[in-house]
Design a protein around this motif. Structure first.
Motif, PDB file in Angstrom:
ATOM      1  N   ALA A  25      16.923  -3.357  12.415  1.00  0.00           N
ATOM      2  CA  ALA A  25      18.256  -3.840  12.039  1.00  0.00           C
ATOM      3  C   ALA A  25      18.955  -4.519  13.191  1.00  0.00           C
ATOM      4  N   ASP A  26      18.692  -4.085  14.431  1.00  0.00           N
ATOM      5  CA  ASP A  26      19.364  -4.681  15.575  1.00  0.00           C
ATOM      6  C   ASP A  26      18.645  -5.913  16.092  1.00  0.00           C
ATOM      7  N   GLY A  27      17.605  -6.348  15.415  1.00  0.00           N
ATOM      8  CA  GLY A  27      16.915  -7.562  15.808  1.00  0.00           C
ATOM      9  C   GLY A  27      15.739  -7.321  16.725  1.00  0.00           C
ATOM     10  N   SER A  28      15.544  -6.058  17.214  1.00  0.00           N
ATOM     11  CA  SER A  28      14.403  -5.774  18.081  1.00  0.00           C
ATOM     12  C   SER A  28      13.155  -5.620  17.249  1.00  0.00           C
ATOM     13  N   VAL A  29      12.017  -5.810  17.889  1.00  0.00           N
ATOM     14  CA  VAL A  29      10.739  -5.750  17.197  1.00  0.00           C
ATOM     15  C   VAL A  29      10.131  -4.370  17.381  1.00  0.00           C
ATOM     16  N   ALA A  30       9.766  -3.686  16.272  1.00  0.00           N
ATOM     17  CA  ALA A  30       9.123  -2.373  16.323  1.00  0.00           C
ATOM     18  C   ALA A  30       7.657  -2.519  15.938  1.00  0.00           C
ATOM     19  N   ILE A  31       6.818  -1.796  16.651  1.00  0.00           N
ATOM     20  CA  ILE A  31       5.379  -1.824  16.408  1.00  0.00           C
ATOM     21  C   ILE A  31       4.996  -0.574  15.659  1.00  0.00           C
ATOM     22  N   SER A  32       4.091  -0.731  14.674  1.00  0.00           N
ATOM     23  CA  SER A  32       3.661   0.429  13.906  1.00  0.00           C
ATOM     24  C   SER A  32       2.872   1.384  14.809  1.00  0.00           C
ATOM     25  N   VAL A  33       2.835   2.641  14.376  1.00  0.00           N
ATOM     26  CA  VAL A  33       2.182   3.683  15.172  1.00  0.00           C
ATOM     27  C   VAL A  33       0.698   3.408  15.297  1.00  0.00           C
ATOM     28  N   THR A  34       0.075   2.921  14.212  1.00  0.00           N
ATOM     29  CA  THR A  34      -1.364   2.644  14.261  1.00  0.00           C
ATOM     30  C   THR A  34      -1.668   1.536  15.263  1.00  0.00           C
ATOM     31  N   ALA A  35      -0.828   0.483  15.292  1.00  0.00           N
ATOM     32  CA  ALA A  35      -1.034  -0.596  16.254  1.00  0.00           C
ATOM     33  C   ALA A  35      -0.816  -0.106  17.674  1.00  0.00           C
ATOM     34  N   ARG A  36       0.194   0.798  17.865  1.00  0.00           N
ATOM     35  CA  ARG A  36       0.458   1.341  19.201  1.00  0.00           C
ATOM     36  C   ARG A  36      -0.727   2.186  19.680  1.00  0.00           C
ATOM     37  N   ILE A  37      -1.318   2.934  18.760  1.00  0.00           N
ATOM     38  CA  ILE A  37      -2.493   3.736  19.127  1.00  0.00           C
ATOM     39  C   ILE A  37      -3.648   2.828  19.539  1.00  0.00           C
ATOM     40  N   ASP A  38      -3.883   1.794  18.740  1.00  0.00           N
ATOM     41  CA  ASP A  38      -4.982   0.889  19.018  1.00  0.00           C
ATOM     42  C   ASP A  38      -4.776   0.167  20.351  1.00  0.00           C
ATOM     43  N   TYR A  39      -3.541  -0.199  20.630  1.00  0.00           N
ATOM     44  CA  TYR A  39      -3.228  -0.894  21.881  1.00  0.00           C
ATOM     45  C   TYR A  39      -3.546   0.008  23.083  1.00  0.00           C
ATOM     46  N   GLN A  60       0.244  12.206   7.767  1.00  0.00           N
ATOM     47  CA  GLN A  60       0.102  10.927   7.076  1.00  0.00           C
ATOM     48  C   GLN A  60      -0.393   9.843   8.030  1.00  0.00           C
ATOM     49  N   LEU A  61       0.108   9.873   9.263  1.00  0.00           N
ATOM     50  CA  LEU A  61      -0.354   8.920  10.268  1.00  0.00           C
ATOM     51  C   LEU A  61      -1.804   9.151  10.648  1.00  0.00           C
ATOM     52  N   ALA A  62      -2.218  10.436  10.665  1.00  0.00           N
ATOM     53  CA  ALA A  62      -3.624  10.733  10.969  1.00  0.00           C
ATOM     54  C   ALA A  62      -4.538  10.161   9.891  1.00  0.00           C
ATOM     55  N   SER A  63      -4.116  10.273   8.625  1.00  0.00           N
ATOM     56  CA  SER A  63      -4.920   9.708   7.533  1.00  0.00           C
ATOM     57  C   SER A  63      -4.991   8.189   7.638  1.00  0.00           C
ATOM     58  N   GLN A  64      -3.862   7.572   7.958  1.00  0.00           N
ATOM     59  CA  GLN A  64      -3.855   6.107   8.102  1.00  0.00           C
ATOM     60  C   GLN A  64      -4.771   5.661   9.249  1.00  0.00           C
ATOM     61  N   PHE A  65      -4.790   6.415  10.336  1.00  0.00           N
ATOM     62  CA  PHE A  65      -5.636   6.036  11.465  1.00  0.00           C
ATOM     63  C   PHE A  65      -7.114   6.142  11.097  1.00  0.00           C
ATOM     64  N   ILE A 193       3.141   9.195  21.813  1.00  0.00           N
ATOM     65  CA  ILE A 193       3.776   8.215  20.928  1.00  0.00           C
ATOM     66  C   ILE A 193       4.608   8.960  19.888  1.00  0.00           C
ATOM     67  N   ASP A 194       5.819   8.497  19.695  1.00  0.00           N
ATOM     68  CA  ASP A 194       6.710   9.080  18.693  1.00  0.00           C
ATOM     69  C   ASP A 194       6.281   8.613  17.315  1.00  0.00           C
ATOM     70  N   ALA A 195       6.049   9.529  16.388  1.00  0.00           N
ATOM     71  CA  ALA A 195       5.582   9.182  15.039  1.00  0.00           C
ATOM     72  C   ALA A 195       6.644   8.449  14.245  1.00  0.00           C
ATOM     73  N   GLY A 196       7.913   8.616  14.571  1.00  0.00           N
ATOM     74  CA  GLY A 196       8.970   7.964  13.813  1.00  0.00           C
ATOM     75  C   GLY A 196       9.195   6.530  14.228  1.00  0.00           C
ATOM     76  N   SER A 197       9.232   6.256  15.540  1.00  0.00           N
ATOM     77  CA  SER A 197       9.561   4.914  16.031  1.00  0.00           C
ATOM     78  C   SER A 197       8.360   4.168  16.578  1.00  0.00           C
ATOM     79  N   GLY A 198       7.288   4.840  16.881  1.00  0.00           N
ATOM     80  CA  GLY A 198       6.131   4.200  17.477  1.00  0.00           C
ATOM     81  C   GLY A 198       6.301   3.900  18.944  1.00  0.00           C
ATOM     82  N   GLN A 199       7.340   4.413  19.567  1.00  0.00           N
ATOM     83  CA  GLN A 199       7.594   4.177  20.978  1.00  0.00           C
ATOM     84  C   GLN A 199       6.842   5.208  21.828  1.00  0.00           C
ATOM     85  N   VAL A 200       6.479   4.780  23.021  1.00  0.00           N
ATOM     86  CA  VAL A 200       5.804   5.671  23.974  1.00  0.00           C
ATOM     87  C   VAL A 200       6.856   6.531  24.665  1.00  0.00           C
TER      88      VAL A 200
END
Length: 469
Positions: A25-39, A60-65, A193-200
């Motif tokens: 909403a604030d215009g910043s770019v958020a990365i999904s948790v799966t992409a953050r893990i892969d990175y 749920q994130l474990a299943s997606q991974f 990695i935070d499961a909610g925001s995908g931030q380290v």
């Protein structure tokens, strides 16, 4: 479970990351948790821990991974595959069971030692098979700190050996807090990695601080505590009353006994006073009568010369003596009789004791202190032993001690002790040490209590010779 190798080009990674980006909403770019893990797996080469506030979020994130690993496997054109192991951790599983489940999934029909660290066993098998390995563990907060550290070491050693071994853990925030509490072990070895925001999240982040909240005390706990205190107080009060009652009874009995004894002593003293006063009056009357008779006889001798008494005078004198004897015969009181009996008993007991002591002295002559006995026995028993029973610096005490045990055949000798004469009491000489030790148990209890000990006849002779010098 298997998937394609993780070695993708940078272009493919950048494309996947671009597809997984989303605008906030604030215009910043958020990365999904799966992409953050892969990175992190591709570039940071570290183990990854994804933490969430509840089980549904991170599971749920474990299943997606896992699904993403399958998609990569199907889209890859290379022949080498990733060997994947998935374990749902639990507090009921110990470290050995976790190791067994991981290795059995990765390397089928392979013998291994479950006691060894995962960093050693898995790395060794990976070198043998030459496969890329991915380890996914759900409910990572149930893992022990030891297993977490072994997985981090496994990724670090694989990086040095140029092997592809990826480790991804999913769990509650408690798992990250455990790492933060031991950050010296996990620094630069695991990404959180935070499961909610995908931030380290760093290990020094405020979220990693363990909240020290006091556990609330429920109402039933308070009631139970109060009830326990009341019961303990009642029990202590009851015990105190019982003890106080016993003490009062004992004090009353002692007081009553004291009163009875004092009253008895008063009665006896009054009886003794009355008896003594009565006896004194009787004695005074007898003395006066004797004095009067004596004066009459003196007057009679002075008034006349020696004249033969007539028969009437003789009869009169006899009648007077009978009267005096009748006056002297006064019935004794109970106190006088008891006192006379007690004195007689005491005299009899004293005579009996004196007679017995004289008889004992006559029957038990005191043994003489002589050293000749040992000098004669050393010739007969060169290796003989005696039992040393006692020792006295006073000769009277040693003689008295010997007289108490005449039947034990005790002997004595004198030696020098601290510059003074010292008398030692021993048994007879025995031919060997074992026989002397056996005789100790047959001595009277009074002698055994003195803790007698065995002594060689040669040492006795040496002490005697030293005393003579």
């Amino acid at each position: 479970m298997s998937a394609s190798a993780n070695s993708h080009s940078t272009y493919q990674t950048t494309q996947r990351l671009t597809e997984s980006e989303s605008s906030l909403a604030d215009g910043s770019v958020a990365i999904s948790v799966t992409a953050r893990i892969d990175y992190n797996l591709r570039f940071a080469k570290q183990a990854v821990l994804v933490v969430g506030d509840n089980t549904e979020q991170y599971s749920q994130l474990a299943s997606q991974f896992l699904v993403s690993l399958s998609n990569v496997n199907h889209s890859d054109t290379q022949d080498n595959h990733i060997n994947v192991a998935f374990v749902a951790a639990s507090s009921k599983l110990n470290d050995i069971q976790i190791r067994c489940r991981l290795i059995e999934q990765l390397f089928v029909n392979t013998l291994f030692d479950p006691e060894k660290s995962l960093a050693v066993s898995v790395l060794g098998f990976a070198k043998q098979h030459g496969e890329s390995i991915s380890i996914v563990i759900d409910h990572a907060h149930a893992l022990s700190l030891q297993v977490k550290y072994e997985l981090c070491q496994l990724v670090s050693l694989a990086k040095k050996s140029k092997l592809t071994i990826n480790v991804v853990l999913f769990g509650l925030t408690e798992a990250a807090q455990q790492l933060a509490a031991n950050k010296s072990l996990f620094k630069n070895k695991m990404a959180i990695i935070d499961a909610g925001s995908g931030q380290v999240i760093g290990l020094d982040d405020k979220k990693m601080m363990i909240a020290k909240s006091a556990s609330p005390i429920f109402l039933w706990q308070k009631i139970s505590l109060v009830s326990a205190i009341v019961l303990i107080g009642a029990a202590l009060t009851w015990i105190y009353l019982l003890i106080a009652e016993d003490v009062n009874k004992q004090a009353f009995n002692i007081k009553e006994q004291t009163v009875l004894e004092s009253s008895t002593l008063q009665d006896l003293s009054s009886l003794n006073v009355n008896d003594i006063s009565g006896n004194e009056n009787t004695r005074q009357m007898q003395k006066k009568q004797k004095t009067a008779l004596f004066e009459q006889s003196v007057h009679a001798s002075e008034s006349s010369n020696i004249v033969q008494a007539t028969s009437e005078e003789i009869n009169q004198a006899l009648m007077t003596i009978q009267l005096v004897n009748a006056i002297q015969k006064i019935p004794a009181k109970a106190g006088d009789v008891l006192q006379a009996l007690a004195i007689a008993d005491n005299k009899i007991d004293a005579n009996v004791i004196d007679a017995q002591s004289k008889k004992t002295v006559n029957q038990n002559p005191v043994a003489e202190i002589t050293n000749n006995y040992y000098q004669s026995k050393v010739k007969e028993y060169e290796n003989g032993y005696v039992i040393q029973i006692a020792g006295f610096s006073d000769e009277r005490l040693s003689e008295r001690f010997l007289s108490l045990y005449p039947e034990e055949n005790l002997h004595s000798y004198q030696k020098q002790l601290k510059g003074k004469k010292f008398t030692v009491i021993t048994s007879r000489v025995f031919p060997n040490k074992s026989e002397a030790k056996a005789i100790i148990q047959l001595l009277p209890i009074q002698l055994i209590e003195r803790k007698p000990w065995v002594k060689s006849i040669s040492s006795v002779i040496n002490e005697i010779n030293t005393f003579k010098q």
